[in-house]
Write a protein that holds these residues in place. Sequence first.
Motif, PDB file in Angstrom:
ATOM      1  N   LEU A  89      -5.899   0.636   1.944  1.00  0.00           N
ATOM      2  CA  LEU A  89      -5.390   1.622   2.865  1.00  0.00           C
ATOM      3  C   LEU A  89      -5.315   2.979   2.355  1.00  0.00           C
ATOM      4  CD1 LEU A  89      -2.852  -0.831   4.512  1.00  0.00           C
ATOM      5  CD2 LEU A  89      -4.889  -0.130   5.414  1.00  0.00           C
ATOM      6  N   PHE A  90      -5.339   3.847   2.951  1.00  0.00           N
ATOM      7  CA  PHE A  90      -4.968   5.185   2.653  1.00  0.00           C
ATOM      8  C   PHE A  90      -4.040   6.011   3.484  1.00  0.00           C
ATOM      9  CE2 PHE A  90      -9.122   5.753   5.122  1.00  0.00           C
ATOM     10  CZ  PHE A  90      -8.678   7.049   5.795  1.00  0.00           C
ATOM     11  N   TRP A 146       0.968   3.794  -2.891  1.00  0.00           N
ATOM     12  CA  TRP A 146       0.703   5.449  -2.780  1.00  0.00           C
ATOM     13  C   TRP A 146       1.852   6.272  -3.096  1.00  0.00           C
ATOM     14  CZ3 TRP A 146       2.907   8.569   1.164  1.00  0.00           C
ATOM     15  CH2 TRP A 146       2.493   9.660   1.071  1.00  0.00           C
ATOM     16  N   VAL A 147       3.064   5.895  -2.910  1.00  0.00           N
ATOM     17  CA  VAL A 147       4.159   6.667  -3.157  1.00  0.00           C
ATOM     18  C   VAL A 147       4.383   6.768  -4.842  1.00  0.00           C
ATOM     19  CG1 VAL A 147       6.635   6.820  -3.113  1.00  0.00           C
ATOM     20  CG2 VAL A 147       5.412   6.390  -0.987  1.00  0.00           C
ATOM     21  N   ALA A 148       4.134   5.780  -5.397  1.00  0.00           N
ATOM     22  CA  ALA A 148       4.226   5.763  -7.047  1.00  0.00           C
ATOM     23  C   ALA A 148       3.131   6.718  -7.513  1.00  0.00           C
ATOM     24  CB  ALA A 148       3.907   4.289  -7.432  1.00  0.00           C
ATOM     25  N   TRP A 149       1.942   6.451  -7.067  1.00  0.00           N
ATOM     26  CA  TRP A 149       0.890   7.417  -7.565  1.00  0.00           C
ATOM     27  C   TRP A 149       1.073   8.797  -7.091  1.00  0.00           C
ATOM     28  CZ3 TRP A 149      -2.416  10.771  -4.505  1.00  0.00           C
ATOM     29  CH2 TRP A 149      -3.484  10.927  -5.340  1.00  0.00           C
ATOM     30  N   ASP A 150       1.639   9.359  -5.977  1.00  0.00           N
ATOM     31  CA  ASP A 150       1.705  10.691  -5.559  1.00  0.00           C
ATOM     32  C   ASP A 150       2.991  11.060  -6.317  1.00  0.00           C
ATOM     33  OD1 ASP A 150       0.518  12.850  -3.664  1.00  0.00           O
ATOM     34  OD2 ASP A 150       3.132  12.922  -3.554  1.00  0.00           O
ATOM     35  N   SER A 185     -10.263   2.307  -1.319  1.00  0.00           N
ATOM     36  CA  SER A 185      -9.035   2.950  -1.393  1.00  0.00           C
ATOM     37  C   SER A 185      -8.253   2.050  -2.531  1.00  0.00           C
ATOM     38  CB  SER A 185      -8.196   2.801  -0.249  1.00  0.00           C
ATOM     39  OG  SER A 185      -6.526   3.382  -0.572  1.00  0.00           O
ATOM     40  N   PRO A 186      -7.439   2.950  -3.382  1.00  0.00           N
ATOM     41  CA  PRO A 186      -6.868   2.164  -4.452  1.00  0.00           C
ATOM     42  C   PRO A 186      -5.435   1.610  -4.234  1.00  0.00           C
ATOM     43  CG  PRO A 186      -6.841   4.633  -4.745  1.00  0.00           C
ATOM     44  CD  PRO A 186      -7.661   4.434  -3.753  1.00  0.00           C
ATOM     45  N   ALA A 189       0.634  -1.187   0.264  1.00  0.00           N
ATOM     46  CA  ALA A 189      -0.071   0.032  -0.095  1.00  0.00           C
ATOM     47  C   ALA A 189       0.715   1.330  -0.019  1.00  0.00           C
ATOM     48  CB  ALA A 189      -0.853   0.034   1.367  1.00  0.00           C
ATOM     49  N   ILE A 190       1.921   1.232   0.795  1.00  0.00           N
ATOM     50  CA  ILE A 190       2.826   2.297   0.984  1.00  0.00           C
ATOM     51  C   ILE A 190       3.436   2.689  -0.342  1.00  0.00           C
ATOM     52  CG2 ILE A 190       4.740   3.297   1.840  1.00  0.00           C
ATOM     53  CD1 ILE A 190       3.976   2.081   4.429  1.00  0.00           C
ATOM     54  N   GLU A 191       3.991   1.623  -1.174  1.00  0.00           N
ATOM     55  CA  GLU A 191       4.782   1.752  -2.571  1.00  0.00           C
ATOM     56  C   GLU A 191       3.734   1.960  -3.263  1.00  0.00           C
ATOM     57  OE1 GLU A 191       6.330  -2.235  -3.145  1.00  0.00           O
ATOM     58  OE2 GLU A 191       8.117  -1.686  -1.700  1.00  0.00           O
TER      59      GLU A 191
END
Length: 138
Positions: free
Chosen positions: A108-109, A34-38, A103-104, A30-32
């Motif tokens: 998790l978000f 989110w970081v990739a998306w952001d 959440s995508p 989930a962290i990876e």
Amino acid sequence: PEHPEEAEHKEHPEHPEGHAEVTIEQLGDAIEAWVAWDSELHGGYLLVRDSEAKETLELELDKVHRERLSALGDGVYFACADFKASNGHVYDLDVFMQDGKGSPFHGLFPTEVTVHKKDGKARYTWHEADGVWTKKAP
């Protein structure tokens, strides 16, 4: 050691008694994600405000620490992640994620991102009192 055994000086809280609903692999994924998306939205960098240095950091993910799952209750979890910054420094961030249907990011978000270490120097540790974990100056 990175994670001392004495509760007073733990670098990160342990998950509470019982079974965590999210695994460290799910949290790391989930962290990876989110970081990739952001990062895609911001020219290849995760942008994080460093309130102590009063600057916005441009960060590239190096790795998510997948050796420890820290659950804080109420569906909130966090893990450390190492980042290389455009300013030449290395940062260890605590990335807090919460259960979020739809959440995508693997369910998790992100709720909070804090600078835990800059170039290996800790800005805080974790302290437990009566079952509640709080940040404490080193």
